[in-house]
Structure formats: structure tokens, C-alpha cells
Design an enzyme around this catalytic site. Structure first.
Site, mmCIF file in Angstrom:
data_model
loop_
_atom_site.group_PDB
_atom_site.id
_atom_site.type_symbol
_atom_site.label_atom_id
_atom_site.label_comp_id
_atom_site.label_asym_id
_atom_site.label_seq_id
_atom_site.Cartn_x
_atom_site.Cartn_y
_atom_site.Cartn_z
ATOM 1 C CB CYS A 57 70.654 89.522 -14.698
ATOM 2 S SG CYS A 57 71.408 88.059 -15.427
ATOM 3 C CG ASP A 89 78.355 85.299 -12.256
ATOM 4 O OD1 ASP A 89 79.175 86.191 -12.010
ATOM 5 O OD2 ASP A 89 77.703 84.710 -11.374
ATOM 6 C CB CYS A 130 72.891 89.032 -11.680
ATOM 7 S SG CYS A 130 73.836 87.896 -12.722
ATOM 8 C CE LYS A 132 78.687 84.554 -7.664
ATOM 9 N NZ LYS A 132 78.005 84.300 -8.939
ATOM 10 C CD GLU A 450 79.251 80.979 -11.299
ATOM 11 O OE1 GLU A 450 78.433 81.419 -10.474
ATOM 12 O OE2 GLU A 450 79.061 80.988 -12.537
ATOM 13 C CB SER A 476 77.389 78.222 -13.145
ATOM 14 O OG SER A 476 76.104 78.581 -13.586
#
Length: 565
Positions: A57, A89, A130, A132, A450, A476
Site C-alpha cells: 500500500c 493490516d 493504507c 490507519k 480486526e 476489516s
């Protein structure tokens, strides 16, 4: 620097070099990183880069940051690149490491505030790619409140056979059931992620990129561009230049991130069928900029906004395919014309949303990704805010309608994600179960992990319409099925989810927006009297600090609430 400036990071001021504070030392330091005499009189634009090799990402964002710097330079400023962290993640899901994911949002916001507050940048570009780091960037920009533009790093292209990261998770579930052999699983693993960019469906990254563009904090089109493309490079260069225009007119995030702008963001998220994480992040971003926004707004707005996008995870198409037909701009124009967006909201172009959309053409005839407003995939929002004796302060469900709108089953209770995953894999979890995963909230996890691994395993085992999953953790953007997260109060705070026992009947009703366990108030009180808060799982380090300062998920799980010590 005055005491007043030190106390208020939002105050706009020139860098220490221009102010003359520590002038000689500042010049000496900056000459060593490439400044010339003429640069010392230019506005400094900090370029917050989330480049990292830990995730595809963000693996290309170093080049995008250079484009943004060059754009600021060409417009008469002086771009200065600095980095902040990011985590993956996709790599951390299903492990203890995932506890750091939501924590990283706060660390990113803290680090952007720290660097810009110290260095005195006049304006900022933040580039995120991405889940966060995007809201983390936005919260950092909101705290500083200096002329700023957010840039999305862009979406990944589809893998072989129209696959993506969620294909891998669900293939793992199919393999555990015996429906997919190891060679087939390895082939999907090797080809699902073809290069740089954020996860390809309307998962959290693409959801938040779309929300931020609708909010007015990105340039038009930024949310719907492929990561590796000339369009994305041009977007970054234009963002660097745009900050100089914002400085000229003194337009700050607080002028753009208004209550009406957040309503626009929520509207677009719903229309696109976006991630449950948008609830958490938009509430946190609003909290940071000082705009009152409760989770109830998703219910209010959701009653009049339909879901029109046929995008993964519950739909068929990927973001790169939406890019091909025009991105989200034609959708926003349609929503505006229908009276569903506030057109008078200011944006980072210096123009209003309506002005930005005035010349946008409709989607091409025959496209199947975005349905008409009068023939939607779902007439009301898929994001449901549920209340009941299991969630007196609210919970967030993602109900597309494909999995039904009501589920009653027997509780099968687990004290962690790992416990639940093991019992899904070995067949203990069966049709009719309501999986309860608790002590995974912001404080209890800590970190509010998640649940993509268990939800993917459920789908992979063919139980998507036969099992529900509820948790004080979160999901997610790739999760789908009958899932409810963000249950508050969380188990660690003694919320009712801590009191559920195996075999209790639980009903989730996404039409009445309720979630209840079928036991009496007296029995709940008896169980509450016997409950004891567990010891914290961490006593030192970042997870311990986070658990001590984080607010409830219903207020965005932020760590700088004004009323906290």
C-alpha cells in the site's frame, strides 16, 4: 518562539528560519539538506510521507512524496519531506501484532503534529495509502490546522483471476474445509497482490480515500486513481502547488472539515457500500477538528441514502474498475443533483464542492458498477448502528441484505480472536451459532483488532449466511457476512458482552437496529455482580499507554479527548 505558539499547534506561523528565531543555526542546518539563500524566504511545505516497505500500500509513496515536493517548489514554496510510520493490516491480521494497528493511527497523528509543530511548516501535504495512516494523517492535519492537502496513494490493480488480498484469506478458509488444495492456495497467494497500491475493493483504504475526497480535503479525483499511474503522480504534484494557494487565501482544515462536509463524507461512504471502519475514523477525525459527530448520524443519513455501488467485498467489482469509468466524481455529481450532498462546502481547491463538480460528465452508458439512485442495490444504508441490552452505547453492523437482515442464534463465546479462529477451523462452530469474540476492544485488546481472519474463515467454510459474529473489536473493510462490531461498552469495561454465556440466545435485527441477548435484566445484574475486570494484558510500552488513554469506540477510540488527564 512565544509561549502562545508553543501551546497552540494550530496557530499558523512561518518557520523559525523566516521568523528569525535561531536564524543562523537554522540556516546552517538547512543548507546541509539542500536549502539555498532564496529558499529561506519561501513558505515551507512539509510533505508527510508514509513510505514503507512493510506493505505494498505504501511501497511507492517515496516517489509520490518527491512529486508533491516538486509541486510545492514549482509553485514558489520549499517542500520538505519527512516520514511517519505505517503498519500492514494484511500481514498482521490474525496475530498479536494486529493490536498495534489502530494504535498506529494515533502514533501517526502524534508524529505529524510533532514534526510540523517543531519545524514550523507553513503548510502540509500528507500522503497515505493504507487503512490507519490515512485517518492518522487527517487527524494530524486537523490538530495543526494549517493549510493542508491529503493525497491518497492509490489503489492496487487486480490479481490473476480477479483476485485480491481477501481472496487469499477466504482461500485459506476453503483450504481448511478441504475444498481447495495446497497448490491452488499457493497459486492464489502468489498472484493476488501484483504490485504497489491499497487493497483493491471498497475496503477501508478506498473507503477512507473516498470519504476524504468527499470531505473536501483531497483534490478532485484523488481517491480513484491507480497507485502506479501518471494520474497519481500528477495528483501529488498538484497537491504540493495547491498548498501555496491555500496559504495565499488562508484556507485551513477547520474551514473545510465542517459538520456539513462530514455529512457529505458519510453520504458517499454509504452510497459506495464502504467499510465499518469509516464510522470509527470519521467520528475520530470530527472529534479532532472539534465538530460534534455521533454514530447516530450514520443512522440518520442512512435512512435517505441508498447503496448503489457493486464493489467488493459484498459486490463484484474492484476500485481499479471504478477508476476506468470515472471514479467517484460522477457519483458525487449524481448525489449532489439529487439533493443528497451539501454543495456549498469549501474544498482544498479553494472552490465549493458544487463548483468542483459542475463540469463532471456522467458514467458511460452500460456500466454496471454504479446503479441508478432509483434502482439501488439497497434502499437504505448497509452501515447499521444497533442498540440493545448487548450494546447500550451502540454497535456497528455491516448488513448488505445479501446475508439477510435478522439473525437469531446461540452464543458461542470466546475470550480472544485466536480462540475463535481455532474453533472455526476445527468445525466446532456450526450453523446457527452467534460467535462472540470479546476482550478485543480498544482497552481490552488492547487495540481493537480486526476480525478479518475469522470472518474470512467463516466465508471460506461456507457458513456466511448461517453464522453471525459479534465483537467489541472491529472488522476489516474486507469482512462480509452477518457481522457486528464496535460493541460498547466493551467487555474490559464490564459491558454486557462480558456477561454473555455459551448457549444464550442472541438476536440481531438490522431492520429494527437492535442487538439483544435473551436473558432477563435480573440475570444480567446477577452476572454483573459476579464479574471481575481482568488484569491488563500489557503493563509497559505503547499498548499499555494506549489502553490507559483511549476513549470508547463510540467516540472514535481517540487518545486525546479534552476531558482526559
Amino acid at each position: 518562539m512565544s509561549d502562545e505558539r508553543q501551546q497552540d499547534p494550530r496557530r499558523r506561523y512561518s518557520s523559525p528560519v523566516v521568523d528569525g528565531v535561531g536564524k543562523s543555526a537554522s540556516r546552517a542546518m538547512l543548507r546541509a539538506v539542500g536549502f539555498t539563500d532564496s529558499d529561506f524566504t519561501k513558505p515551507q511545505v512539509g510533505i508527510a510521507s508514509t513510505w514503507s516497505q512493510v506493505t505494498p500500500c505504501n511501497s511507492h509513496i517515496d516517489g509520490l512524496a518527491e512529486e508533491a515536493r516538486d509541486g510545492a517548489d514549482d509553485a514558489g514554496g520549499k517542500g520538505v519531506i519527512f516520514n511517519t510510520i505505517t503498519i500492514s493490516d494484511g500481514i498482521a491480521n490474525g496475530t498479536e501484532g494486529m493490536k498495534y494497528s489502530l494504535v498506529s493511527r494515533e502514533v501517526i497523528a502524534d508524529s505529524i503534529e510533532t514534526v510540523a509543530g517543531c519545524e514550523g511548516f507553513d503548510g502540509l501535504v500528507a500522503i497515505g495509502g493504507c487503512d490507519k495512516n490515512m485517518p492518522g494523517c487527517m487527524m494530524g492535519l486537523a490538530r495543526l490546522d494549517r493549510p493542508s492537502v491529503f493525497v491518497y496513494g492509490g489503489t492496487i490493480l487486480p490479481g490473476k483471476g480477479h483476485t485480491d488480498i481477501v481472496s487469499v484469506f477466504e482461500a485459506m478458509g476453503a483450504h481448511s474445509r478441504g475444498d481447495l488444495d495446497l497448490i491452488e492456495l499457493k497459486q492464489i497467494e502468489e498472484t493476488a497482490i501484483p504490485g504497489p497500491g491499497s487493497c483493491g475493493g471498497m475496503y477501508t483504504a478506498n473507503t477512507m480515500a473516498s470519504a476524504i475526497e468527499a470531505l473536501g480535503m483531497s483534490l478532485p479525483g484523488s481517491s480513484a486513481q491507480n497507485a502506479v499511474s501518471q494520474a497519481k503522480r500528477d495528483d501529488c504534484r498538484a497537491a504540493g502547488a495547491a498548498v501555496l494557494e491555500l496559504l495565499e487565501h488562508d484556507i485551513k482544515p477547520s474551514d473545510i472539515m465542517t459538520r456539513e462536509a462530514f455529512e457529505n463524507a458519510i453520504t458517499v461512504v454509504i452510497a459506495l457500500g464502504g467499510s465499518t471502519n469509516a464510522v470509527l475514523h470519521l467520528v475520530a477525525m470530527a472529534n479532532t477538528i472539534g465538530v460534534p459527530l455521533s454514530i447516530e448520524e450514520f443512522t440518520r443519513i442512512g435512512k435517505r441514502v441508498p447503496v448503489v455501488a457493486d464493489l467488493r467485498p459484498s459486490g463484484h467489482y474492484m476500485m481499479s474498475e471504478l477508476v476506468e469509468i470515472g471514479g467517484i466524481q460522477p457519483l458525487m455529481k449524481t448525489l449532489l443533483d439529487a439533493g443528497l450532498l451539501h454543495g456549498d462546502c469549501l474544498t482544498v481547491t479553494g472552490r465549493t464542492l458544487a463548483e468542483n463538480l459542475a463540469g463532471v460528465a456522467p458514467y458511460p452508458e452500460g456500466q454496471k458498477i454504479i446503479a441508478p439512485l432509483d434502482a439501488p442495490h439497497k434502499a437504505e444504508s448497509h452501515l447499521r448502528i444497533l442498540y440493545g441490552n448487548l450494546a447500550p452505547e451502540g454497535a456497528v453492523a455491516k448488513i448488505t441484505g445479501k446475508e439477510g437482515t435478522r439473525f437469531t442464534g446461540s452464543a458461542r463465546v470466546f475470550g480472544s480472536e485466536e480462540e475463535a479462529q481455532a474453533r472455526i477451523n476445527d468445525g466446532t462452530v456450526v450453523a446457527g451459532d452467534v460467535i462472540v469474540i470479546r476482550y478485543e476492544g480498544p482497552k481490552g485488546g488492547p487495540g481493537m483488532r480486526e476480525m478479518l481472519t475469522p470472518t474470512s474463515a467463516i466465508m471460506g467454510r461456507g457458513l456466511g449466511s448461517e453464522v453471525a459474529l459479534i465483537t467489541d473489536g472491529r472488522f476489516s473493510g474486507g469482512s462480509h457476512g452477518f457481522v457486528v462490531g464496535h460493541i460498547t461498552p466493551e467487555a474490559f469495561d464490564g459491558g454486557p458482552i462480558a456477561l454473555v454465556q455459551d448457549g444464550d440466545k442472541i438476536t440481531i435485527d438490522a431492520e429494527a437496529d437492535t442487538i439483544d441477548v435473551h436473558i432477563s435484566d435480573e440475570e444480567l445484574m446477577r452476572r454483573r455482580a459476579a464479574w471481575r475486570q481482568p488484569e491488563p494484558r500489557y503493563t509497559r510500552g505503547v499498548l499499555s499507554k494506549y489502553a490507559k488513554t483511549v476513549s470508547s469506540a463510540s467516540t472514535g477510540a481517540v487518545t486525546d479527548m479534552p476531558d482526559r488527564a
